[in-house]
Design an enzyme around this catalytic site. Structure first.
Site, mmCIF file in Angstrom:
data_model
loop_
_atom_site.group_PDB
_atom_site.id
_atom_site.type_symbol
_atom_site.label_atom_id
_atom_site.label_comp_id
_atom_site.label_asym_id
_atom_site.label_seq_id
_atom_site.Cartn_x
_atom_site.Cartn_y
_atom_site.Cartn_z
ATOM 1 N N SER A 120 15.495 1.702 33.192
ATOM 2 C CA SER A 120 14.642 1.055 32.204
ATOM 3 C C SER A 120 14.050 -0.234 32.779
ATOM 4 O O SER A 120 13.321 -0.188 33.760
ATOM 5 C CB SER A 120 15.447 0.815 30.920
ATOM 6 O OG SER A 120 14.607 0.529 29.847
ATOM 7 N N ASP A 216 12.454 10.762 25.386
ATOM 8 C CA ASP A 216 12.635 9.308 25.395
ATOM 9 C C ASP A 216 11.759 8.697 24.303
ATOM 10 O O ASP A 216 10.533 8.814 24.344
ATOM 11 C CB ASP A 216 12.247 8.747 26.766
ATOM 12 C CG ASP A 216 12.702 7.320 26.980
ATOM 13 O OD1 ASP A 216 12.605 6.518 26.038
ATOM 14 O OD2 ASP A 216 13.160 7.014 28.091
ATOM 15 N N HIS A 246 16.363 8.270 26.044
ATOM 16 C CA HIS A 246 16.282 7.073 26.878
ATOM 17 C C HIS A 246 17.618 6.717 27.530
ATOM 18 O O HIS A 246 17.642 6.174 28.633
ATOM 19 C CB HIS A 246 15.788 5.891 26.039
ATOM 20 C CG HIS A 246 15.488 4.675 26.855
ATOM 21 N ND1 HIS A 246 14.425 4.612 27.727
ATOM 22 C CD2 HIS A 246 16.119 3.472 26.959
ATOM 23 C CE1 HIS A 246 14.404 3.432 28.326
ATOM 24 N NE2 HIS A 246 15.421 2.724 27.872
#
Length: 271
Positions: A120, A216, A246
């Site tokens: 991320s 996601d 995610h």
């Protein structure tokens, strides 16, 4: 770009795992004290860079450390300042600070070229490292990489009231399914603009693997495609996992992360 609802969408922290060992600490050149855990082993070493308001006890970091121990590989995980067990307040930090933390950890705690695994926001930070210290990077694996999210998700998702609040009181609270709201500061948004990557080519002259889940809800699939379009290099691949979210922390996803690190390692050995 990220999905950007009217209230803005922060990138959530990873799932958490228990960790009974005490961390060691590094004082950075900027005077920040960051926590880390290091595993000795063979190189090229592997470094995990976590996400926004995440920490080094996340599922992916711990699983990758377990893999490194089984394989006899050097491994490092750490907390950015204001995150996890590191000193500092989260709201005092920004992308530039956390990139400095990552650079300090790589330079002080590892030897030789490393394989970065960025999750991320950690994907954004790891990409910044490829520009700042390219001689220390042997390969790259990203998981739901979120470069430029402060601009393309947060700022783009703010309504007029939120933008006004950011100007007047220099912070805005965004709801979080993980508990207390995220406090997003004017400093975070403005500093993020100094580190945008997707407005120009992104040179990656080493084995690179991007991982992305099709389910996601926090980083839009278009971000992965945009990064792929901007990336330049001889060995770059994007793998999409249908149905993965995610967190990317199911047993199958964790195994895939390990497989990508091994694939990058094999490609480095062949060069």
């Amino acid at each position: 770009m990220h999905r950007a609802p009217a209230r803005g969408t922060p990138v959530p922290r990873d799932d958490r795992e228990s960790d009974m060992t005490d961390p060691a600490y590094l004082s950075t050149p900027q005077g920040r004290r960051i926590a880390y855990r290091r595993t000795e082993g063979d190189g090229p070493g592997v470094i995990f860079l976590g996400g926004f308001k995440s920490d080094m006890k996340g599922t992916k970091a711990v699983a990758l450390e377990d893999w490194a121990k089984r394989e006899g590989r050097a491994f490092l995980r750490f907390d950015y300042s204001g995150h996890g067990e590191s000193d500092g307040e989260f709201t005092a930090g920004c992308i530039g600070d956390w990139a400095e933390d990552a650079e300090a950890a790589i330079e002080a705690l590892t030897k030789g070229p490393q394989i970065l695994v960025g999750s991320s926001m950690g994907g954004w930070i790891s990409l910044l490292m490829t520009r700042r210290i390219p001689d220390r990077i042997a390969g790259l694996v990203t998981i739901a990489a979120a470069p430029d999210f402060t601009e393309d998700s947060m700022w783009a998702g703010f309504d007029e009231a939120q933008r006004t609040a950011l100007e007047m009181v220099e912070q805005v609270a965004l709801p979080s399914e993980y508990g207390e709201p995220y406090i997003i500061t004017k400093k975070l948004i403005e500093d993020g603009r100094n580190h945008l990557l997707l407005r120009a080519p992104v040179p990656l002259p080493f084995p690179t693997r991007f991982l992305m889940g099709t389910a996601d809800a926090d980083v839009d699939l278009s971000v992965a495609h945009r990064l792929m379009d901007r990336a330049t290099g001889p060995d770059i691949r994007l793998t999409l996992v249908k149905g993965a979210d995610h967190r990317f922390s199911t047993p199958e996803c964790l195994t895939l992360i390990e497989d990508m690190v091994m694939q990058v390692s094999a490609a480095i050995a062949e060069r």
